[in-house]
Design a protein around this motif. Structure first.
Motif, short mmCIF file in Angstrom:
data_model
loop_
_atom_site.label_atom_id
_atom_site.label_comp_id
_atom_site.label_asym_id
_atom_site.label_seq_id
_atom_site.Cartn_x
_atom_site.Cartn_y
_atom_site.Cartn_z
N THR A 29 0.82 -1.21 0.00
CA THR A 29 0.00 0.00 0.00
C THR A 29 0.85 1.27 0.00
O THR A 29 0.57 2.22 -0.74
CB THR A 29 -0.92 0.03 1.24
OG1 THR A 29 -1.78 -1.10 1.20
CG2 THR A 29 -1.75 1.32 1.27
N TYR A 30 1.93 1.27 0.80
CA TYR A 30 2.67 2.52 1.03
C TYR A 30 4.08 2.56 0.43
O TYR A 30 4.63 3.65 0.27
CB TYR A 30 2.78 2.77 2.54
CG TYR A 30 1.46 3.01 3.21
CD1 TYR A 30 0.79 4.22 3.04
CD2 TYR A 30 0.86 2.04 4.01
CE1 TYR A 30 -0.44 4.46 3.66
CE2 TYR A 30 -0.36 2.26 4.64
CZ TYR A 30 -1.00 3.47 4.44
OH TYR A 30 -2.21 3.69 5.05
N ILE A 31 4.67 1.41 0.14
CA ILE A 31 6.08 1.41 -0.28
C ILE A 31 6.25 0.97 -1.74
O ILE A 31 6.73 1.74 -2.57
CB ILE A 31 6.94 0.52 0.64
CG1 ILE A 31 6.75 0.92 2.10
CG2 ILE A 31 8.41 0.62 0.24
CD1 ILE A 31 7.13 2.35 2.43
N SER A 32 5.88 -0.25 -2.09
CA SER A 32 6.14 -0.74 -3.45
C SER A 32 5.31 -1.96 -3.77
O SER A 32 4.82 -2.66 -2.87
CB SER A 32 7.63 -1.08 -3.61
OG SER A 32 7.98 -2.17 -2.77
N LYS A 33 5.17 -2.22 -5.08
CA LYS A 33 4.54 -3.44 -5.56
C LYS A 33 5.46 -4.10 -6.56
O LYS A 33 6.15 -3.42 -7.34
CB LYS A 33 3.19 -3.13 -6.19
CG LYS A 33 2.14 -2.66 -5.19
CD LYS A 33 0.75 -2.61 -5.80
CE LYS A 33 -0.29 -2.25 -4.73
NZ LYS A 33 -1.67 -2.28 -5.28
N THR A 34 5.47 -5.44 -6.55
CA THR A 34 6.37 -6.22 -7.40
C THR A 34 5.54 -7.10 -8.33
O THR A 34 4.48 -7.63 -7.94
CB THR A 34 7.30 -7.09 -6.55
OG1 THR A 34 8.01 -6.22 -5.64
CG2 THR A 34 8.31 -7.83 -7.40
N ASN A 35 6.03 -7.30 -9.58
CA ASN A 35 5.28 -8.11 -10.53
C ASN A 35 5.41 -9.60 -10.20
O ASN A 35 6.14 -9.99 -9.28
CB ASN A 35 5.70 -7.81 -11.96
CG ASN A 35 7.11 -8.30 -12.27
OD1 ASN A 35 7.83 -8.79 -11.40
ND2 ASN A 35 7.52 -8.16 -13.53
N SER A 36 4.73 -10.45 -10.97
CA SER A 36 4.65 -11.87 -10.67
C SER A 36 5.99 -12.58 -10.74
O SER A 36 6.24 -13.55 -10.03
CB SER A 36 3.66 -12.56 -11.62
OG SER A 36 4.04 -12.34 -12.97
N SER A 37 6.90 -12.08 -11.58
CA SER A 37 8.22 -12.71 -11.69
C SER A 37 9.13 -12.32 -10.53
O SER A 37 10.14 -12.99 -10.27
CB SER A 37 8.89 -12.32 -13.01
OG SER A 37 9.28 -10.95 -12.98
N GLY A 38 8.78 -11.24 -9.86
CA GLY A 38 9.60 -10.75 -8.75
C GLY A 38 10.79 -9.92 -9.20
O GLY A 38 11.60 -9.50 -8.37
N ASN A 39 10.86 -9.61 -10.50
CA ASN A 39 12.03 -8.89 -11.02
C ASN A 39 11.77 -7.41 -11.26
O ASN A 39 12.71 -6.64 -11.48
CB ASN A 39 12.50 -9.54 -12.33
CG ASN A 39 13.00 -10.95 -12.11
OD1 ASN A 39 13.65 -11.22 -11.10
ND2 ASN A 39 12.71 -11.85 -13.05
#
Length: 625
Positions: free
Chosen positions: A114-124
């Motif tokens: 919510t407040y810092i970051s989001k990562t895609n499904s691959s994690g890259n």
């Protein structure tokens, strides 16, 4: 629009700090104010009271190609409010870092999304909810050092005033939160995310954004001229009729130039250079001011006349020529030359060169720094040793007996920078000044006046250049003793003190020595005799390692012992069996001999030396009989 809380603000939004924005400017004062605001929020009926935190101005933007995978969000540039959002983002990160499970019933991972970051499904691939534009020099620093993502590589020029402020904020909140228990941190998190209220305004017209930004200041931290100028240049770039790719290229150059400038000025984190002093110094070369150099205030006025929509209405200088219209080449020429000056400006203030240090000890004014800036920009520093030596000579002479207006240095600087004169020719002018006749009578009278100066008649101890002279005498003694190591160097100038060998408070350990000098004098003459004996040149020395408090009023035996391990000035004094008027006379005469060597054309007669050192005929007789 009604005010919203932090949770609502961050929901579905990605925030970016655009390239025309200043860097992070909050310091301890502003951080402490926010912390105090949070602590003072009280609870009522099971909820924390609302606390209005100000307006956030946003401009909606399109995501970059590598960000389009994240759906259901909108991307925004923060036009105003970045200081608050930066601080709160760091605050939240440090709160989450200390949490094991999360806050307010939500998991740590969900809160980070919510407040810092989001990562895609691959994690890259990671998209941060708040960061700088990827072209900004602070981008990698924020993500690696503040949000602790080791996959981002720091650039060589990543350290500057703004990254220092970011680091300080991170440490500030880490230390504050470390001392709290889990329940206290839970309460802090709730206050941050639910109590703080923000008024959100969206700016629709793209070209109005820079104009809006230019009129805004952040809480307690007004924009510097350099920061406002960057925004103005980007604004003017967008209004040029050049091709889009050319405007994009110029905008990139502006960002690169400012990144270089910010990094150079903050390269020494213990002594960050003032942005607007640098801007005004360079402008003193680039345009001719009415005075010797531009003040920071006048420089701000002038630079915004140079870069505005109607620049041709304003005078370029006193010649009557008008400022050229703002074009691609005008902006490019200015930003390139300004950025080229930044590393030299840093070097001048942080040089390891003894020549530069000596010049700046004699005159640290903007005029001399502008001259040094011009010289180094136009030549290899190794080729400048002769003019540096001559500058030190003329400045020392000017401190001893006034010869010329040192504001002339700024005119020399401008002539060199604009290729209207050469370094060789300016050096010749300095040599001619050095070799001009000198009046020993005026010099003697000037020094004698120091013994009667109504605001403190302390003789040579009041001579403004005494400490510098003693350091120069130190170098001569080192050569005389055939030594190679320094006891004190020019780097010790600020921490080295001046000591009276026979002390001002002489009655405890020096009473007999002083009374033997004043026996037979009238009551009216004795105070003057004390003053001259204690403050004449031969009785003064530099003192290594700040020994003043421990040496002070000690007697000769103790001082002699301590002097034996000090500076070459001290060692030379310690070789004397005793310290009386005889030794003071001998040392004073030797120092005047050195002064003759230091100032071209200076030559005292024996009578003039005595007059220089001892002021009154009856005192001269006391010393020399």
């Amino acid at each position: 629009m009604a005010a919203i809380n932090l949770l609502e603000l961050f929901n579905g939004k990605i925030f970016r700090i655009p390239d025309y924005q200043r860097g992070y400017a909050w310091e301890e004062k502003q951080l402490q104010e926010l912390w105090d605001d949070i602590e003072e929020i009280s609870e009522e009926n099971g909820e924390y009271k609302k606390h209005y935190t100000g307006t956030i101005y946003l401009e909606e933007i399109s995501p970059n190609e590598n960000e389009k995978w994240l759906s259901g969000v909108k991307f925004y540039d923060v036009v105003d409010g970045q200081q608050r959002l930066t601080t709160i983002s760091i605050f939240i990160f440090e709160l989450l870092k200390l949490s094991q499970n999360g806050y307010s019933g939500e998991s740590k991972d969900d809160l980070a999304k919510t407040y810092i970051s989001k990562t895609n499904s691959s994690g890259n691939s990671t998209i941060y909810k708040f960061s700088y534009a990827s072209t900004d020099n602070n981008f990698n620093y924020l993500l690696r050092n503040i949000f602790e993502n080791p996959t981002y590589i720091l650039k060589d020029n990543s350290l500057n005033l703004y990254t220092k402020n970011l680091s300080f904020a991170k440490t500030f909140f880490a230390e504050k939160l470390q001392n709290l228990g889990d329940t206290e941190r839970e309460n802090i998190f709730k206050k941050l995310t639910t109590s703080l209220q923000f008024d959100i305004r969206t700016i629709e017209k793209d070209l109005d954004v820079q104009a809006v930004f230019e009129t805004m200041n952040n809480r307690g931290k007004p924009l510097s001229t350099l920061e406002k100028l960057k925004n103005r240049l980007i604004y003017l770039t967008e209004k040029l009729k050049d091709a889009k790719e050319d405007k994009n290229n110029l905008r990139k150059k502006i960002n690169e130039a400012w990144g270089k400038i910010y990094s150079c000025l903050a390269q020494n984190p213990d002594s960050i250079l003032d942005e607007d002093v640098f801007l005004s110094a360079h402008l003193s070369l680039y345009r001719k001011p009415k005075e010797a150099v531009f003040s920071e205030k006048v420089a701000e006025e002038k630079v915004f006349q140079m870069f505005c929509n109607k620049s041709e209405k304003f005078d370029k200088d006193e010649s009557g020529d008008k400022e050229p219209t703002v074009t691609y080449s005008k902006i490019e020429d200015y930003i390139i030359k300004l950025s080229e000056a930044a590393p030299v400006w840093f070097h001048i203030h942080n040089s390891k060169s003894d020549n530069l240090k000596k010049i700046l000890l004699l005159n640290s004014g903007k005029e001399l720094k502008v001259l040094l800036l011009s010289l180094i920009l136009k030549s290899n520093e190794e080729k400048l040793s002769d003019i540096f030596t001559n500058l030190e000579k003329i400045l020392f002479r000017n401190r001893t007996l006034w010869l010329f207006d040192e504001r002339t240095a700024a005119t020399w600087a401008r002539d060199i920078y604009l290729d209207e004169d050469t370094i060789e020719n300016i050096n010749q002018k300095i040599k001619e000044l050095i070799q001009s006749p000198i009046s020993t009578q005026n010099l003697i009278q000037g020094m004698n006046n120091l013994f009667t100066y109504e605001r403190g008649a302390k003789g040579f101890h009041r001579w403004g250049t005494l400490k510098y002279f003693l350091f120069a005498y130190e170098e001569m003694l080192k050569e005389r003793f055939r030594e190679t190591n320094n006891k004190v160097s020019i780097d010790d100038f600020e921490t080295t003190t001046i000591e009276h060998i026979i002390p001002q408070q002489f009655w405890d350990n020096w009473k007999s020595t002083v009374e033997s000098f004043t026996t037979g004098l009238s009551e009216e003459e004795i105070p003057s005799a004390h003053k001259v004996l204690i403050n004449t040149l031969g009785n003064l020395t530099i003192l290594k390692n700040g020994k003043t408090s421990s040496l002070g009023n000690l007697g000769w035996a103790d001082k002699k012992n301590r002097f034996s391990t000090g500076s070459y000035n001290e060692i030379d004094i310690s070789k004397k069996t005793d310290w009386t008027k005889k030794e003071i006379l001998e040392r004073g005469l030797d120092m005047l001999l050195f002064l003759e060597q230091k100032i071209d054309g200076l030559k005292f007669t024996a009578e003039e030396k005595n007059k220089m050192l001892f002021y009154e005929d009856y005192l001269i007789k006391r010393f020399t009989e």
